[in-house]
Design a protein around this motif. Structure first.
Motif, PDB file in Angstrom:
ATOM      1  N   VAL A  52       0.833  -1.208   0.000  1.00 50.02           N
ATOM      2  CA  VAL A  52       0.000   0.000   0.000  1.00 50.02           C
ATOM      3  C   VAL A  52       0.867   1.257   0.000  1.00 50.02           C
ATOM      4  CG1 VAL A  52      -1.679   1.333   1.330  1.00 50.02           C
ATOM      5  CG2 VAL A  52      -1.967  -1.132   1.078  1.00 50.02           C
ATOM      6  N   GLN A  53       1.952   1.242   0.770  1.00 49.88           N
ATOM      7  CA  GLN A  53       2.841   2.403   0.812  1.00 49.88           C
ATOM      8  C   GLN A  53       3.504   2.656  -0.536  1.00 49.88           C
ATOM      9  OE1 GLN A  53       5.478   1.434   4.053  1.00 49.88           O
ATOM     10  NE2 GLN A  53       4.131   2.312   5.612  1.00 49.88           N
ATOM     11  N   LYS A  54       3.820   1.586  -1.253  1.00 46.34           N
ATOM     12  CA  LYS A  54       4.534   1.713  -2.529  1.00 46.34           C
ATOM     13  C   LYS A  54       3.602   1.982  -3.703  1.00 46.34           C
ATOM     14  CE  LYS A  54       7.914  -0.666  -5.466  1.00 46.34           C
ATOM     15  NZ  LYS A  54       8.757  -1.880  -5.628  1.00 46.34           N
ATOM     16  N   HIS A  55       2.427   1.340  -3.707  1.00 45.10           N
ATOM     17  CA  HIS A  55       1.556   1.391  -4.881  1.00 45.10           C
ATOM     18  C   HIS A  55       0.239   2.135  -4.643  1.00 45.10           C
ATOM     19  CE1 HIS A  55       4.127  -1.521  -6.991  1.00 45.10           C
ATOM     20  NE2 HIS A  55       4.180  -2.183  -5.848  1.00 45.10           N
ATOM     21  N   GLY A  56      -0.057   2.497  -3.403  1.00 43.21           N
ATOM     22  CA  GLY A  56      -1.313   3.183  -3.123  1.00 43.21           C
ATOM     23  C   GLY A  56      -2.411   2.218  -2.710  1.00 43.21           C
ATOM     24  N   ARG A  57      -3.455   2.775  -2.106  1.00 40.61           N
ATOM     25  CA  ARG A  57      -4.530   1.944  -1.554  1.00 40.61           C
ATOM     26  C   ARG A  57      -5.346   1.254  -2.637  1.00 40.61           C
ATOM     27  NH1 ARG A  57      -9.663   1.714   0.165  1.00 40.61           N
ATOM     28  NH2 ARG A  57     -10.086   0.920   2.261  1.00 40.61           N
ATOM     29  N   ASN A  58      -5.398   1.828  -3.838  1.00 40.66           N
ATOM     30  CA  ASN A  58      -6.214   1.252  -4.907  1.00 40.66           C
ATOM     31  C   ASN A  58      -5.412   0.344  -5.836  1.00 40.66           C
ATOM     32  OD1 ASN A  58      -8.699   2.429  -4.173  1.00 40.66           O
ATOM     33  ND2 ASN A  58      -8.096   4.371  -5.094  1.00 40.66           N
ATOM     34  N   VAL A  59      -4.337  -0.209  -5.328  1.00 45.67           N
ATOM     35  CA  VAL A  59      -3.507  -1.112  -6.119  1.00 45.67           C
ATOM     36  C   VAL A  59      -4.307  -2.351  -6.529  1.00 45.67           C
ATOM     37  CG1 VAL A  59      -2.645  -2.229  -4.010  1.00 45.67           C
ATOM     38  CG2 VAL A  59      -1.340  -2.416  -6.133  1.00 45.67           C
ATOM     39  N   LEU A  60      -4.054  -2.826  -7.750  1.00 48.30           N
ATOM     40  CA  LEU A  60      -4.658  -4.075  -8.210  1.00 48.30           C
ATOM     41  C   LEU A  60      -3.802  -5.234  -7.713  1.00 48.30           C
ATOM     42  CD1 LEU A  60      -5.718  -3.320 -11.890  1.00 48.30           C
ATOM     43  CD2 LEU A  60      -7.210  -3.788  -9.955  1.00 48.30           C
ATOM     44  N   LEU A  61      -4.449  -6.196  -7.094  1.00 52.36           N
ATOM     45  CA  LEU A  61      -3.727  -7.304  -6.480  1.00 52.36           C
ATOM     46  C   LEU A  61      -3.978  -8.614  -7.207  1.00 52.36           C
ATOM     47  CD1 LEU A  61      -4.611  -6.505  -2.760  1.00 52.36           C
ATOM     48  CD2 LEU A  61      -2.372  -6.176  -3.827  1.00 52.36           C
ATOM     49  N   ASN A  62      -2.932  -9.417  -7.305  1.00 55.59           N
ATOM     50  CA  ASN A  62      -3.079 -10.833  -7.620  1.00 55.59           C
ATOM     51  C   ASN A  62      -3.041 -11.552  -6.277  1.00 55.59           C
ATOM     52  OD1 ASN A  62      -3.243 -10.621 -10.406  1.00 55.59           O
ATOM     53  ND2 ASN A  62      -1.045 -10.811 -10.709  1.00 55.59           N
ATOM     54  N   LEU A  63      -4.214 -11.811  -5.740  1.00 61.09           N
ATOM     55  CA  LEU A  63      -4.313 -12.419  -4.416  1.00 61.09           C
ATOM     56  C   LEU A  63      -4.248 -13.939  -4.574  1.00 61.09           C
ATOM     57  CD1 LEU A  63      -4.722 -11.348  -1.510  1.00 61.09           C
ATOM     58  CD2 LEU A  63      -7.164 -11.776  -1.800  1.00 61.09           C
ATOM     59  N   VAL A  64      -3.164 -14.523  -4.083  1.00 65.02           N
ATOM     60  CA  VAL A  64      -2.927 -15.957  -4.255  1.00 65.02           C
ATOM     61  C   VAL A  64      -3.428 -16.706  -3.023  1.00 65.02           C
ATOM     62  CG1 VAL A  64      -1.213 -17.744  -4.697  1.00 65.02           C
ATOM     63  CG2 VAL A  64      -0.908 -15.449  -5.670  1.00 65.02           C
ATOM     64  N   VAL A  65      -4.413 -17.587  -3.242  1.00 60.08           N
ATOM     65  CA  VAL A  65      -5.018 -18.354  -2.152  1.00 60.08           C
ATOM     66  C   VAL A  65      -4.994 -19.832  -2.526  1.00 60.08           C
ATOM     67  CG1 VAL A  65      -7.036 -18.641  -0.678  1.00 60.08           C
ATOM     68  CG2 VAL A  65      -6.578 -16.410  -1.730  1.00 60.08           C
ATOM     69  N   GLN A  71      -7.858 -11.755  -8.976  1.00 58.60           N
ATOM     70  CA  GLN A  71      -7.606 -10.326  -9.156  1.00 58.60           C
ATOM     71  C   GLN A  71      -8.549  -9.571  -8.225  1.00 58.60           C
ATOM     72  OE1 GLN A  71      -8.201 -10.182 -13.446  1.00 58.60           O
ATOM     73  NE2 GLN A  71      -6.001  -9.906 -13.740  1.00 58.60           N
ATOM     74  N   ALA A  72      -7.975  -8.717  -7.387  1.00 53.57           N
ATOM     75  CA  ALA A  72      -8.780  -8.093  -6.334  1.00 53.57           C
ATOM     76  C   ALA A  72      -8.265  -6.702  -5.998  1.00 53.57           C
ATOM     77  CB  ALA A  72      -8.764  -8.974  -5.081  1.00 53.57           C
ATOM     78  N   ILE A  73      -9.116  -5.953  -5.305  1.00 52.86           N
ATOM     79  CA  ILE A  73      -8.726  -4.654  -4.760  1.00 52.86           C
ATOM     80  C   ILE A  73      -8.995  -4.660  -3.262  1.00 52.86           C
ATOM     81  CG2 ILE A  73      -9.167  -3.361  -6.883  1.00 52.86           C
ATOM     82  CD1 ILE A  73     -11.816  -2.424  -5.579  1.00 52.86           C
ATOM     83  N   LEU A  74      -8.334  -3.751  -2.569  1.00 48.82           N
ATOM     84  CA  LEU A  74      -8.576  -3.568  -1.144  1.00 48.82           C
ATOM     85  C   LEU A  74      -9.819  -2.687  -1.023  1.00 48.82           C
ATOM     86  CD1 LEU A  74      -5.778  -2.546   1.389  1.00 48.82           C
ATOM     87  CD2 LEU A  74      -8.196  -2.090   1.728  1.00 48.82           C
ATOM     88  N   LYS A  75     -10.941  -3.300  -0.672  1.00 51.46           N
ATOM     89  CA  LYS A  75     -12.220  -2.589  -0.701  1.00 51.46           C
ATOM     90  C   LYS A  75     -12.499  -1.814   0.578  1.00 51.46           C
ATOM     91  CE  LYS A  75     -16.198  -1.498  -2.526  1.00 51.46           C
ATOM     92  NZ  LYS A  75     -16.274  -0.579  -3.684  1.00 51.46           N
ATOM     93  N   ASP A  76     -12.158  -2.403   1.720  1.00 48.43           N
ATOM     94  CA  ASP A  76     -12.485  -1.741   2.985  1.00 48.43           C
ATOM     95  C   ASP A  76     -11.516  -2.202   4.065  1.00 48.43           C
ATOM     96  OD1 ASP A  76     -13.815  -0.068   4.684  1.00 48.43           O
ATOM     97  OD2 ASP A  76     -15.530  -1.383   5.009  1.00 48.43           O
TER      98      ASP A  76
END
Length: 200
Positions: A52-65, A71-76
């Protein structure tokens, strides 16, 4: 916008499980989205903070589970009311072809010019709610306030957004107002000087 990878682990819901995860440096989270059941997760607090510090709060994530990539965003996010410490994260799975809504931080430029005139920027709103495709979502929206004068108000409709981005807030909602400090003498404008001269 480039996707950033973040690994997550499945978690068992419950306070005891959440406490053990926190002791290991993880934060409880959940992943949800259209056409899927919600998945309780946990991610490393340090890694998430760095992203978040490097790319901002609205960064697009490849969330590996469990080997699967979402593909996800930090919504809340939820924070402790007393300490302000982060205690829970919501991730939203997104499609690259479907628009999403998100809150984008406003970055003000020219505040120093306003303050050099002995004036203050009175904030009403720090973020702008917008809609766009995930790849068009900006990290921040820059607003130049250097030309504003005392009494001027900046509204949502006054803010320019990048191509492909639409504002969803009320166009007449106030973002900020330029004011004088309390008990401060308001500088005379040219108009007030002229009026005084005519009366004299």
């Amino acid at each position: 916008m480039q996707n950033v990878e973040l690994e997550a682990v499945l978690r068992v819901p419950g306070k005891n499980a959440a406490r053990k995860l926190k002791e290991k440096g993880y934060i409880p989270a959940i992943l949800y989205g259209k056409g899927m059941e919600s998945i309780p997760l946990a991610v490393e607090t340090g890694k998430l903070r760095t992203i978040v510090q490097k790319h901002g709060r609205n960064v697009l994530l490849n969330l590996v589970v469990n080997g699967a990539t979402h593909q996800a965003i930090l919504k809340d996010e939820q924070r402790d009311e007393l300490t302000g410490k982060l205690i829970h994260i919501d991730f939203q799975r997104v499609s690259m072809n479907e628009k999403i809504e998100a809150a984008v931080p406003l970055k003000l430029e020219g505040v120093g010019v306003i303050e050099s005139k002995g004036l203050l920027v009175q904030h009403q709103k720090w973020e702008l709610n917008v809609e766009s495709l995930p790849t068009s979502l900006p990290d921040e929206i820059v607003v130049d306030v250097s030309n504003l004068k005392i009494g001027d108000t900046l509204l949502v409709k006054d803010v320019n957004v990048p191509e492909g981005v639409e504002k969803v807030d009320d166009p007449d909602e106030v973002i900020l107002t330029i004011v004088a400090p309390k008990n401060a003498d308001v500088p005379e404008t040219d108009e007030s000087v002229e009026t005084s001269s005519e009366n004299g």
